[in-house]
Design a protein around this motif. Structure first.
Motif, PDB file in Angstrom:
ATOM      1  N   VAL A  65       1.061  -0.966   0.309  1.00 23.25           N
ATOM      2  CA  VAL A  65       0.102   0.060  -0.212  1.00 23.25           C
ATOM      3  C   VAL A  65       0.564   1.654  -0.137  1.00 23.25           C
ATOM      4  O   VAL A  65       0.856   2.220  -0.855  1.00 23.25           O
ATOM      5  N   ALA A  66       1.533   1.176   0.680  1.00 18.87           N
ATOM      6  CA  ALA A  66       2.934   2.454   0.893  1.00 18.87           C
ATOM      7  C   ALA A  66       3.388   2.317  -0.127  1.00 18.87           C
ATOM      8  O   ALA A  66       3.348   4.049  -0.291  1.00 18.87           O
ATOM      9  N   THR A  67       3.613   1.545  -1.151  1.00 17.62           N
ATOM     10  CA  THR A  67       4.888   2.130  -2.182  1.00 17.62           C
ATOM     11  C   THR A  67       4.314   1.764  -2.967  1.00 17.62           C
ATOM     12  O   THR A  67       4.965   2.488  -4.131  1.00 17.62           O
ATOM     13  N   LEU A  70      -0.388   4.795  -2.534  1.00 19.63           N
ATOM     14  CA  LEU A  70      -0.112   5.924  -2.344  1.00 19.63           C
ATOM     15  C   LEU A  70       1.128   6.299  -2.415  1.00 19.63           C
ATOM     16  O   LEU A  70       2.277   5.769  -3.457  1.00 19.63           O
ATOM     17  N   GLY A  71       0.702   7.654  -2.747  1.00 16.77           N
ATOM     18  CA  GLY A  71       2.177   9.167  -3.227  1.00 16.77           C
ATOM     19  C   GLY A  71       1.794  10.273  -2.394  1.00 16.77           C
ATOM     20  O   GLY A  71      -0.261  10.072  -2.322  1.00 16.77           O
ATOM     21  N   GLY A  72       2.566  11.250  -2.098  1.00 20.58           N
ATOM     22  CA  GLY A  72       2.330  12.345  -1.607  1.00 20.58           C
ATOM     23  C   GLY A  72       1.872  12.844  -0.324  1.00 20.58           C
ATOM     24  O   GLY A  72       2.273  11.649   0.510  1.00 20.58           O
ATOM     25  N   VAL A  73       1.009  13.191   0.172  1.00 23.00           N
ATOM     26  CA  VAL A  73      -0.193  13.562   0.797  1.00 23.00           C
ATOM     27  C   VAL A  73      -0.308  12.133   1.060  1.00 23.00           C
ATOM     28  O   VAL A  73      -0.846  12.119   2.523  1.00 23.00           O
ATOM     29  N   ARG A  74      -1.008  11.802   0.878  1.00 25.86           N
ATOM     30  CA  ARG A  74      -1.831  10.591   0.945  1.00 25.86           C
ATOM     31  C   ARG A  74      -1.074   9.378   1.438  1.00 25.86           C
ATOM     32  O   ARG A  74      -0.406   8.802   2.821  1.00 25.86           O
ATOM     33  N   LEU A  75       0.425   9.157   0.988  1.00 31.67           N
ATOM     34  CA  LEU A  75       1.301   8.304   1.804  1.00 31.67           C
ATOM     35  C   LEU A  75       2.276   9.127   3.053  1.00 31.67           C
ATOM     36  O   LEU A  75       2.060   8.120   3.876  1.00 31.67           O
ATOM     37  N   ALA A 197       9.068   4.292  21.049  1.00 35.70           N
ATOM     38  CA  ALA A 197       7.491   3.893  20.534  1.00 35.70           C
ATOM     39  C   ALA A 197       7.448   5.691  20.709  1.00 35.70           C
ATOM     40  O   ALA A 197       6.762   6.352  19.532  1.00 35.70           O
ATOM     41  N   ALA A 198       8.576   6.502  21.259  1.00 39.76           N
ATOM     42  CA  ALA A 198       8.315   8.010  21.080  1.00 39.76           C
ATOM     43  C   ALA A 198       8.570   8.899  20.453  1.00 39.76           C
ATOM     44  O   ALA A 198       8.097   9.700  19.662  1.00 39.76           O
ATOM     45  N   GLY A 199       9.573   7.707  19.568  1.00 41.14           N
ATOM     46  CA  GLY A 199      10.359   8.522  18.177  1.00 41.14           C
ATOM     47  C   GLY A 199       9.535   8.034  17.716  1.00 41.14           C
ATOM     48  O   GLY A 199       8.672   8.880  16.488  1.00 41.14           O
ATOM     49  N   ILE A 200       8.578   7.205  17.344  1.00 37.32           N
ATOM     50  CA  ILE A 200       7.235   6.730  16.427  1.00 37.32           C
ATOM     51  C   ILE A 200       6.432   8.130  15.994  1.00 37.32           C
ATOM     52  O   ILE A 200       6.319   8.416  15.196  1.00 37.32           O
ATOM     53  N   ALA A 201       5.923   8.125  17.683  1.00 37.56           N
ATOM     54  CA  ALA A 201       4.778   9.557  17.646  1.00 37.56           C
ATOM     55  C   ALA A 201       5.814  10.376  16.821  1.00 37.56           C
ATOM     56  O   ALA A 201       4.399  11.119  16.586  1.00 37.56           O
ATOM     57  N   LYS A 202       6.341  11.200  16.792  1.00 37.31           N
ATOM     58  CA  LYS A 202       7.201  12.485  17.118  1.00 37.31           C
ATOM     59  C   LYS A 202       7.113  11.958  15.570  1.00 37.31           C
ATOM     60  O   LYS A 202       6.935  12.959  14.539  1.00 37.31           O
ATOM     61  N   TYR A 203       7.507  11.039  14.415  1.00 37.19           N
ATOM     62  CA  TYR A 203       7.823  10.790  12.908  1.00 37.19           C
ATOM     63  C   TYR A 203       5.940  10.996  12.395  1.00 37.19           C
ATOM     64  O   TYR A 203       5.805  11.318  11.795  1.00 37.19           O
ATOM     65  N   ALA A 204       4.624  10.421  13.466  1.00 36.77           N
ATOM     66  CA  ALA A 204       3.152  10.635  13.175  1.00 36.77           C
ATOM     67  C   ALA A 204       3.532  12.046  12.950  1.00 36.77           C
ATOM     68  O   ALA A 204       2.560  12.292  12.132  1.00 36.77           O
ATOM     69  N   VAL A 205       3.803  12.442  13.885  1.00 38.69           N
ATOM     70  CA  VAL A 205       3.593  13.988  13.866  1.00 38.69           C
ATOM     71  C   VAL A 205       4.337  15.148  12.797  1.00 38.69           C
ATOM     72  O   VAL A 205       4.169  15.906  11.701  1.00 38.69           O
ATOM     73  N   HIS A 206       5.925  14.544  12.504  1.00 45.78           N
ATOM     74  CA  HIS A 206       5.795  15.404  11.288  1.00 45.78           C
ATOM     75  C   HIS A 206       5.124  15.145   9.976  1.00 45.78           C
ATOM     76  O   HIS A 206       5.210  15.247   9.221  1.00 45.78           O
ATOM     77  N   GLY A 207       4.780  13.345  10.167  1.00 47.41           N
ATOM     78  CA  GLY A 207       4.276  12.802   8.628  1.00 47.41           C
ATOM     79  C   GLY A 207       2.637  14.645   8.859  1.00 47.41           C
ATOM     80  O   GLY A 207       2.146  14.981   7.213  1.00 47.41           O
ATOM     81  N   PHE A 208       1.778  14.028   9.447  1.00 46.83           N
ATOM     82  CA  PHE A 208       0.650  15.241   9.935  1.00 46.83           C
ATOM     83  C   PHE A 208       0.924  17.092   9.172  1.00 46.83           C
ATOM     84  O   PHE A 208       0.241  17.461   8.767  1.00 46.83           O
TER      85      PHE A 208
END
Length: 290
Positions: A65-67, A70-75, A197-208
């Motif tokens: 799904v990721a590769t 999806l692409g761009g914003v949706r990814l 998990a803290a790092g992954i939460a940070k990455y989620a914020v980055h993605g949003f």
């Protein structure tokens, strides 16, 4: 060295989750042996194999799904959402294992005893449920860590190496499972997972933020990328394990620190409370005896 750091991060995740699953299987095998029910081994392994297969399919679906789709914003949104799911699952699993470590063997023994009376299918289901939790958590963590670090095969290889190491340790523990201190074993590996998990939460914020779903993408907390080379071994190691990058926004850092502090405080509080309770009970007993 970048690939090596990503491999190491995934290895730690595979080792930790694989060790939990291997320990569960070792306990179940020990109970079967002591119950003289060797006929239960085959359905147990069928359940374990099915759990591994389902976890593998989940990883393949997420990657496809990721590769491919999806692409761009949706990814960015997809990776951010899967990261949040991974954080939620690992947080729940950390506290579940922390709470159940001291009684895990007794609980599994009771459930397996019931399953033995219900038939071979019940044994397979018990093994499947016991292992699939670790498998799904591991796949989500490695997938999220891979998206945050690098698009290479290193995360998959690291996870496999970690699981193989866990299988070896599980086999060794099967010889002396009664002497394994589960509470101590999982306490400090739980701390490691909290930081991951803290790092992954940070990455989620980055993605949003990149996708425009959260504000503050240009509000940087720091930017040391001109002095800390992102491709260096130490920069890559920090990014691949706990997602501390040379450049981060204020909201990313607040998320990382907030999650780590809150969860760590909650993680250690029950242990301290339990210790005080035991000490108070011992004092009461000593006073009564006097």
């Amino acid at each position: 060295m970048r690939v090596g750091a990503v491999f190491f991060a995934s290895y730690l995740i595979g080792l930790r989750d694989g060790l939990e699953a291997a320990l569960v299987v070792a306990i179940l095998l020990t109970v079967l042996a002591r119950s003289s029910r060797r006929d239960g081994r085959a359905p147990l392994w069928w359940g374990v194999g099915l759990a591994v297969l389902v976890a593998g399919v989940l990883g393949a679906v997420l990657t496809y799904v990721a590769t491919a789709l999806l692409g761009g914003v949706r990814l960015e949104l997809f990776e951010a959402v899967t990261s949040l799911v991974a954080v939620a699952m690992v947080t729940w699993m950390i506290f579940w294992m922390r709470r159940s470590a001291r009684t895990l063997k007794a609980e599994l023994t009771g459930r397996l005893t019931e399953a033995l009376g219900m038939g071979r299918a019940a044994i397979a289901v018990l093994a499947f449920v016991a292992v699939i939790r670790e498998g799904v958590e591991m796949v989500l963590l490695v997938f999220s860590a891979a998206q945050a670090a690098a698009q290479t095969i290193a995360p998959l290889l690291g996870m496999i190496a970690g699981v193989l190491s866990a299988v070896l340790l599980g086999w060794l523990m099967n010889k002396a499972v009664a002497r394994v201190n589960l509470a101590r074993l999982f306490t400090w590996t739980g701390v490691l997972l909290i930081l991951v998990a803290a790092g992954i939460a940070k990455y989620a914020v980055h993605g949003f933020q990149v996708a425009g779903a959260l504000p503050g993408a240009g509000n940087l907390a720091y930017d040391v990328s001109h002095t800390v080379e992102p491709a260096s071994w130490y920069g890559t190691l920090l990014a691949a394990t706990v997602n501390l990058t040379p450049r981060a926004t204020v909201l990313e850092i607040l998320t990382w620190i907030g999650y780590a502090v809150v969860v760590l405080l909650a993680y250690f509080r029950p242990a301290r409370a339990a210790t005080r309770s035991v000490q108070e009970r011992e004092v009461t007993q000593a006073e009564a005896a006097a």
